[in-house]
Design a protein around this motif. Structure first.
Motif, mmCIF file in Angstrom:
data_model
loop_
_atom_site.group_PDB
_atom_site.id
_atom_site.type_symbol
_atom_site.label_atom_id
_atom_site.label_comp_id
_atom_site.label_asym_id
_atom_site.label_seq_id
_atom_site.Cartn_x
_atom_site.Cartn_y
_atom_site.Cartn_z
ATOM 1 N N VAL A 246 0.853 -1.197 0.000
ATOM 2 C CA VAL A 246 0.000 0.000 0.000
ATOM 3 C C VAL A 246 0.889 1.247 0.000
ATOM 4 O O VAL A 246 1.757 1.400 0.855
ATOM 5 N N GLY A 247 0.676 2.119 -0.960
ATOM 6 C CA GLY A 247 1.417 3.376 -1.027
ATOM 7 C C GLY A 247 2.761 3.288 -1.727
ATOM 8 O O GLY A 247 3.396 4.319 -1.961
ATOM 9 N N ALA A 248 3.209 2.075 -2.090
ATOM 10 C CA ALA A 248 4.530 1.935 -2.714
ATOM 11 C C ALA A 248 4.575 2.652 -4.059
ATOM 12 O O ALA A 248 5.540 3.364 -4.374
ATOM 13 N N GLY A 249 3.527 2.479 -4.855
ATOM 14 C CA GLY A 249 3.477 3.153 -6.154
ATOM 15 C C GLY A 249 3.452 4.664 -6.014
ATOM 16 O O GLY A 249 4.063 5.387 -6.822
ATOM 17 N N ASP A 250 2.758 5.167 -4.991
ATOM 18 C CA ASP A 250 2.689 6.611 -4.768
ATOM 19 C C ASP A 250 4.044 7.164 -4.330
ATOM 20 O O ASP A 250 4.423 8.276 -4.707
ATOM 21 N N SER A 251 4.781 6.376 -3.538
ATOM 22 C CA SER A 251 6.123 6.815 -3.133
ATOM 23 C C SER A 251 7.053 6.852 -4.344
ATOM 24 O O SER A 251 7.916 7.726 -4.451
ATOM 25 N N PHE A 252 6.877 5.903 -5.272
ATOM 26 C CA PHE A 252 7.627 5.900 -6.528
ATOM 27 C C PHE A 252 7.350 7.193 -7.290
ATOM 28 O O PHE A 252 8.275 7.905 -7.709
ATOM 29 N N THR A 253 6.055 7.518 -7.460
ATOM 30 C CA THR A 253 5.672 8.695 -8.246
ATOM 31 C C THR A 253 6.148 9.981 -7.581
ATOM 32 O O THR A 253 6.668 10.882 -8.244
ATOM 33 N N GLY A 254 5.974 10.080 -6.266
ATOM 34 C CA GLY A 254 6.416 11.273 -5.540
ATOM 35 C C GLY A 254 7.917 11.479 -5.629
ATOM 36 O O GLY A 254 8.399 12.606 -5.823
ATOM 37 N N THR A 255 8.671 10.389 -5.514
ATOM 38 C CA THR A 255 10.131 10.466 -5.592
ATOM 39 C C THR A 255 10.575 10.813 -7.015
ATOM 40 O O THR A 255 11.469 11.650 -7.216
ATOM 41 N N PHE A 256 9.955 10.179 -8.009
ATOM 42 C CA PHE A 256 10.300 10.442 -9.404
ATOM 43 C C PHE A 256 10.028 11.914 -9.739
ATOM 44 O O PHE A 256 10.867 12.603 -10.330
ATOM 45 N N CYS A 257 8.862 12.403 -9.326
ATOM 46 C CA CYS A 257 8.484 13.796 -9.576
ATOM 47 C C CYS A 257 9.479 14.751 -8.914
ATOM 48 O O CYS A 257 9.965 15.699 -9.558
ATOM 49 N N ALA A 258 9.786 14.525 -7.643
ATOM 50 C CA ALA A 258 10.718 15.395 -6.923
ATOM 51 C C ALA A 258 12.085 15.400 -7.590
ATOM 52 O O ALA A 258 12.728 16.454 -7.720
ATOM 53 N N SER A 259 12.528 14.231 -8.045
ATOM 54 C CA SER A 259 13.841 14.127 -8.690
ATOM 55 C C SER A 259 13.886 14.928 -9.986
ATOM 56 O O SER A 259 14.854 15.655 -10.257
ATOM 57 N N ILE A 260 12.835 14.804 -10.798
ATOM 58 C CA ILE A 260 12.774 15.549 -12.061
ATOM 59 C C ILE A 260 12.740 17.057 -11.781
ATOM 60 O O ILE A 260 13.451 17.845 -12.413
ATOM 61 N N LEU A 261 11.925 17.484 -10.805
ATOM 62 C CA LEU A 261 11.835 18.906 -10.475
ATOM 63 C C LEU A 261 13.158 19.449 -9.957
ATOM 64 O O LEU A 261 13.464 20.626 -10.137
ATOM 65 N N LYS A 262 13.952 18.587 -9.313
ATOM 66 C CA LYS A 262 15.240 19.023 -8.783
ATOM 67 C C LYS A 262 16.373 18.859 -9.797
ATOM 68 O O LYS A 262 17.547 18.965 -9.446
ATOM 69 N N GLY A 263 16.000 18.593 -11.054
ATOM 70 C CA GLY A 263 16.994 18.618 -12.117
ATOM 71 C C GLY A 263 17.714 17.320 -12.381
ATOM 72 O O GLY A 263 18.695 17.293 -13.144
ATOM 73 N N LYS A 264 17.262 16.220 -11.779
ATOM 74 C CA LYS A 264 17.887 14.922 -12.040
ATOM 75 C C LYS A 264 17.500 14.409 -13.430
ATOM 76 O O LYS A 264 16.450 14.760 -13.964
ATOM 77 N N SER A 265 18.350 13.544 -13.985
ATOM 78 C CA SER A 265 18.028 12.910 -15.260
ATOM 79 C C SER A 265 16.930 11.881 -15.056
ATOM 80 O O SER A 265 16.644 11.469 -13.921
ATOM 81 N N ILE A 266 16.306 11.453 -16.149
ATOM 82 C CA ILE A 266 15.288 10.403 -16.062
ATOM 83 C C ILE A 266 15.866 9.155 -15.411
ATOM 84 O O ILE A 266 15.231 8.544 -14.539
#
Length: 296
Positions: A246-266
């Motif tokens: 429960v919530g694992a997929g949401d943590s994936f999306t939140g982390t991916f989004c934060a990483s992209i916003l902070k300038g990380k590569s895909i």
């Protein structure tokens, strides 16, 4: 990749807030709030947007969000706060019985919500909160008020029979990032007539058809992919001792989004998202604290 001004832009989880009633007890959840919480753990100015009832569960939800230090805009409405009965199989994989005609089915578009939309750097929403016309119109109006450069993530999140081809199509037109899992991709293939294509070709087709910047595909234990024009990233799923998913997929999306916003590569964003979601699988509930080594 350019880093957005993270001090003034909101990272918004938009949609359902509810209590997952698990065998181990009730846990506050709902994909948008989970997303906002996990994005916030990486230092983003996160906010959850939904609605609660004028009841004990509503008061409890807001108190728990305060304890988690997650900002929220959640008007009180004349409907009960949402609940979901969750059953877990022996692998910890959930099935859901989602109560209808609840507060998050009736999210009003208020001035406070409009202000959040106008200053959104990212927003994540799904199909579930669009099962009612009221919340669906609020979601569309919110998206219409976001800035041009907002990262708009449609985490499709198909549940029970609470979706239609029209709802999915309208959100695909409005998003620039699609997050989907392998089972949902099969459903979409059936709904929209993409027979005979393998999963990668389905993803490339959807990416091109809706002019998306990125498509994120998770395949459970079989790994995950990120597709973007000229880019394909694959990551294996780490083997961990699963408490629940429960919530694992949401943590994936939140982390991916934060990483992209902070300038990380895909690739970098994908790697960290996989690590965080694997960790969340080892914990009970949707909103565990993430260890510092996994934060940005």
């Amino acid at each position: 990749m350019e880093t957005k001004n993270l001090n003034t832009k909101y990272c918004v989880g938009l949609g359902e807030i509810l209590f997952d009633v698990l065998p181990t007890g009730s846990q506050l959840g709902g994909a948008p709030a989970n997303f906002a919480y996990h994005a916030g753990q990486h230092g983003l100015h996160s906010v959850a947007v939904s609605a609660v009832g004028k009841d004990v569960l509503g008061d409890t939800a807001l108190r728990l969000l305060d304890e988690k230090k997650l900002k929220y805009v959640m008007p009180e409405v004349e409907f009960p706060t949402g609940t979901v009965q969750v059953q877990l199989d022996k692998e910890g994989v959930p099935t859901y019985d989602i109560k209808q005609n609840v507060a998050w089915d009736n999210i009003p578009f208020t001035d406070d919500i409009k202000e959040i939309a106008s200053n959104a750097g990212a927003v994540c929403w799904g199909s579930l909160a669009q099962r009612s016309e009221v919340s669906r119109e609020t979601i569309y109006t919110f998206l219409d008020h976001t800035p041009e450069d907002c990262l708009k993530i449609f985490d499709i999140n198909l549940r029970q029979n609470f979706y239609t081809p029209e709802v999915i199509t309208e959100s695909l037109k409005r998003c620039n990032v699609l997050k989907i899992n392998d089972e949902e991709l099969i459903t979409i293939g059936r709904l929209f007539g993409y027979p005979g294509l393998d999963i990668e070709n389905k993803c490339w087709l959807i990416l091109g058809k809706y002019n998306l910047d990125m498509l994120v595909l998770t395949c459970g234990v079989n790994g995950s992919y990120v597709f973007a024009p000229g880019v394909k990233s694959f990551q294996e799923t780490p083997k961990v001792e699963v408490a629940d998913t429960v919530g694992a997929g949401d943590s994936f999306t939140g982390t991916f989004c934060a990483s992209i916003l902070k300038g990380k590569s895909i690739q970098e964003a994908h790697e960290l998202a996989v690590k965080v979601s694997a960790y969340v699988c080892t914990q009970n509930g949707a909103m565990p604290q993430i260890p510092e080594e996994y934060t940005l």
